[in-house]
Design a protein around this motif. Structure first.
Motif, mmCIF file in Angstrom:
data_model
loop_
_atom_site.group_PDB
_atom_site.id
_atom_site.type_symbol
_atom_site.label_atom_id
_atom_site.label_comp_id
_atom_site.label_asym_id
_atom_site.label_seq_id
_atom_site.Cartn_x
_atom_site.Cartn_y
_atom_site.Cartn_z
ATOM 1 N N MET A 175 59.978 -9.070 60.679
ATOM 2 C CA MET A 175 59.097 -9.349 59.556
ATOM 3 C C MET A 175 58.283 -8.102 59.201
ATOM 4 O O MET A 175 57.727 -7.443 60.076
ATOM 5 N N ILE A 176 58.229 -7.774 57.899
ATOM 6 C CA ILE A 176 57.457 -6.615 57.453
ATOM 7 C C ILE A 176 55.980 -6.950 57.524
ATOM 8 O O ILE A 176 55.523 -7.946 56.939
ATOM 9 N N SER A 177 55.249 -6.106 58.222
ATOM 10 C CA SER A 177 53.818 -6.356 58.382
ATOM 11 C C SER A 177 52.969 -5.504 57.449
ATOM 12 O O SER A 177 51.866 -5.906 57.078
ATOM 13 N N GLU A 178 53.460 -4.319 57.074
ATOM 14 C CA GLU A 178 52.677 -3.474 56.171
ATOM 15 C C GLU A 178 53.515 -2.320 55.656
ATOM 16 O O GLU A 178 54.570 -1.983 56.213
ATOM 17 N N THR A 179 53.036 -1.736 54.572
ATOM 18 C CA THR A 179 53.614 -0.502 54.052
ATOM 19 C C THR A 179 52.773 0.664 54.558
ATOM 20 O O THR A 179 51.546 0.649 54.429
ATOM 21 N N VAL A 180 53.442 1.663 55.118
ATOM 22 C CA VAL A 180 52.752 2.814 55.692
ATOM 23 C C VAL A 180 52.703 3.926 54.646
ATOM 24 O O VAL A 180 53.757 4.338 54.140
ATOM 25 N N ILE A 187 60.993 18.510 56.223
ATOM 26 C CA ILE A 187 60.996 18.096 54.826
ATOM 27 C C ILE A 187 60.056 16.908 54.660
ATOM 28 O O ILE A 187 59.949 16.057 55.555
ATOM 29 N N PRO A 188 59.349 16.846 53.535
ATOM 30 C CA PRO A 188 58.427 15.720 53.313
ATOM 31 C C PRO A 188 59.186 14.410 53.148
ATOM 32 O O PRO A 188 60.301 14.392 52.608
ATOM 33 N N LEU A 189 58.604 13.327 53.620
ATOM 34 C CA LEU A 189 59.236 12.020 53.486
ATOM 35 C C LEU A 189 59.298 11.604 52.022
ATOM 36 O O LEU A 189 58.318 11.723 51.285
ATOM 37 N N ALA A 190 60.443 11.066 51.625
ATOM 38 C CA ALA A 190 60.613 10.576 50.259
ATOM 39 C C ALA A 190 60.745 9.061 50.206
ATOM 40 O O ALA A 190 60.454 8.446 49.187
ATOM 41 N N ASP A 191 61.190 8.461 51.306
ATOM 42 C CA ASP A 191 61.391 7.005 51.330
ATOM 43 C C ASP A 191 60.083 6.274 51.611
ATOM 44 O O ASP A 191 59.179 6.797 52.264
ATOM 45 N N THR A 192 59.997 5.051 51.124
ATOM 46 C CA THR A 192 58.858 4.194 51.438
ATOM 47 C C THR A 192 58.986 3.694 52.877
ATOM 48 O O THR A 192 60.074 3.297 53.314
ATOM 49 N N LEU A 193 57.887 3.735 53.620
ATOM 50 C CA LEU A 193 57.898 3.346 55.031
ATOM 51 C C LEU A 193 57.328 1.942 55.197
ATOM 52 O O LEU A 193 56.306 1.598 54.604
ATOM 53 N N LYS A 194 57.977 1.137 56.030
ATOM 54 C CA LYS A 194 57.534 -0.216 56.338
ATOM 55 C C LYS A 194 57.359 -0.353 57.847
ATOM 56 O O LYS A 194 58.198 0.092 58.627
ATOM 57 N N ARG A 195 56.281 -0.999 58.241
ATOM 58 C CA ARG A 195 56.105 -1.339 59.649
ATOM 59 C C ARG A 195 56.622 -2.764 59.835
ATOM 60 O O ARG A 195 56.279 -3.679 59.082
ATOM 61 N N VAL A 196 57.469 -2.947 60.843
ATOM 62 C CA VAL A 196 58.127 -4.227 61.070
ATOM 63 C C VAL A 196 57.666 -4.808 62.400
ATOM 64 O O VAL A 196 57.605 -4.101 63.413
ATOM 65 N N GLY A 197 57.375 -6.086 62.410
ATOM 66 C CA GLY A 197 56.924 -6.761 63.621
ATOM 67 C C GLY A 197 57.978 -7.692 64.179
ATOM 68 O O GLY A 197 59.184 -7.526 63.942
ATOM 69 N N GLU A 198 57.510 -8.697 64.878
ATOM 70 C CA GLU A 198 58.403 -9.656 65.524
ATOM 71 C C GLU A 198 59.275 -10.365 64.492
ATOM 72 O O GLU A 198 58.829 -10.715 63.402
ATOM 73 N N GLY A 199 60.544 -10.565 64.862
ATOM 74 C CA GLY A 199 61.472 -11.221 63.951
ATOM 75 C C GLY A 199 61.837 -10.389 62.744
ATOM 76 O O GLY A 199 62.287 -10.929 61.728
#
Length: 387
Positions: free
Chosen positions: A148-153, A134-146
């Motif tokens: 912390m959100i580093s970017e939206t995928v 199924i296609p993704l419906a949620d917004t994806l976030k890349r998370v780094g150290e601590g």
């Protein structure tokens, strides 16, 4: 449709599950998860054989979960999922099927028509396999150290892969044999059979599935969403015509006559079809398969019942129980009762214990008493998501 063997992977231990049993043997609405998965696959047109891969020491659990389903001996899995699948493929290599569908034992909610769609896609010339997802419906976030959100995928063109994943057998076996020699780091990246196939350069297509086809991961997944129970009646009659057998419940029973009708005149399956359609307010059998339409002349009535059950599945429902009473003076139903129960269960994709077939006479009264035909009354009980 190209015949396909289903290979169910049931060798995992499910460390996140946390129950007293591996999740594939835990009970879901009173039945082992593995049994629910098997019956779902058995209901899919095109699946002509099922083989299960299990873990060392799970023989007793497997035997209890699959009693009465007529499966062959299971295959022993390996230390990883990839090795377990390879063991299953090697067990099939002697009489290799054209297609093989790899399915997780912990996905018991897969719908028969989704399986069929995967088989159709994998059978197209130039395609090596098809993956349900199924296609993704949620917004994806890349998370780094601590954390912390580093970017939206970007989620465009991203899908969540499910099973079954259907492949042409020979290329998949070769791909798994090649993957067996990989080091631990490379092997860890191969999280499903599509990844193994991609590594080998096979051409795969994605087939849209359903969000209901979820994988059981924790004990909370065994708790059903709020469901409501519905029941509905079905009734049908067919008169006798010249012939030497009658179709009842998908079983040809020798008799002095046949039953007259536009299709194969299976009065049992027709009554059951109307009952199942009634549970979702979908009209009657004539609405979906008009007698005036020549394409249904002589058609096997299992198609009608399977269609009705697929409509229930499409609404997120499931069959709880099917009960039918056959009214006739002859033929005798008793000697064929078990065959009819098993036939109806196979068509409906449910355990035989959820099917009841009874018979009675009208003590010589009425058209059945005069041996002019056969009647059947059915009741279907289903569970559907509550409104």
């Amino acid at each position: 449709m190209t015949p396909c063997t289903a290979l169910i992977v049931a060798a995992g231990r499910g460390s996140r599950f946390g129950g007293p049993l591996p999740k594939q043997y835990a009970l879901l609405d009173g039945e082992p998860v593995l049994r629910r998965t098997i019956t779902a696959l058995k209901a899919a047109p095109g699946i002509d054989r099922i083989l299960v891969v299990i873990s060392l020491g799970d023989d007793a659990h497997y035997t209890a979960a699959t009693a009465g389903l007529g499966l062959s001996e299971p295959v022993l899995g390996g230390v990883s999922r990839q090795q377990s699948v390879l063991n299953g493929l090697e067990a099939l290599a002697g009489a290799a099927p054209d297609l093989v569908a790899i399915h997780d034992a912990a996905r018991p909610f897969v719908r028969p028509h989704d399986i069929e769609a995967c088989l159709d896609a994998a059978s197209v010339d130039g395609i090596d396999g098809a993956v349900l997802g199924i296609p993704l419906a949620d917004t994806l976030k890349r998370v780094g150290e601590g954390q912390m959100i580093s970017e939206t995928v970007p989620r465009r063109d991203l899908w969540r892969a499910q099973t079954p994943q259907v492949f042409r057998f020979a290329p998949l076996l070769a791909a798994h044999r090649a993957a067996a020699s990989l080091g631990a780091d490379e092997a860890t990246a191969l999280t499903d059979d599509a990844a193994v196939a991609e590594r080998a350069g096979l051409k795969l297509v994605m087939v849209a599935g359903s969000g209901d086809n979820r994988k059981i991961t924790t004990t909370a997944d065994l708790i059903s969403d709020h469901m409501e129970t519905r029941s509905a009646l079905g009734f049908d009659v067919h008169g006798f015509a010249p012939g030497n057998a009658v179709m009842l419940g998908g079983v040809a029973i020798p008799h002095t006559h046949a039953l007259a009708g536009h299709s194969d005149a299976d009065v049992v399956l027709h009554a059951l079809t109307d009952a199942v359609l009634g549970t979702i307010g979908a009209g009657d059998i004539g609405k979906h398969f008009p007698p005036s339409d020549p394409q249904w002349r002589g058609a096997s009535s299992d198609r009608f019942l399977r269609h009705a059950i697929d409509l229930v599945s499409a609404r997120g429902g499931r069959i709880v129980h099917l009960d039918v009473t056959i009214v006739c003076e002859a033929p005798k139903v008793g000697p064929h009762r078990d065959a009819m129960v098993n036939s109806i269960a196979a068509i409906a994709g449910i355990a035989a214990g959820r099917v009841s077939v009874k018979a009675t006479t009208t003590e010589g009264l009425g058209f059945t008493g005069r041996r002019e035909g056969i009647a059947a009354q059915a009741i279907a009980t289903v569970e559907l998501p509550g409104s």
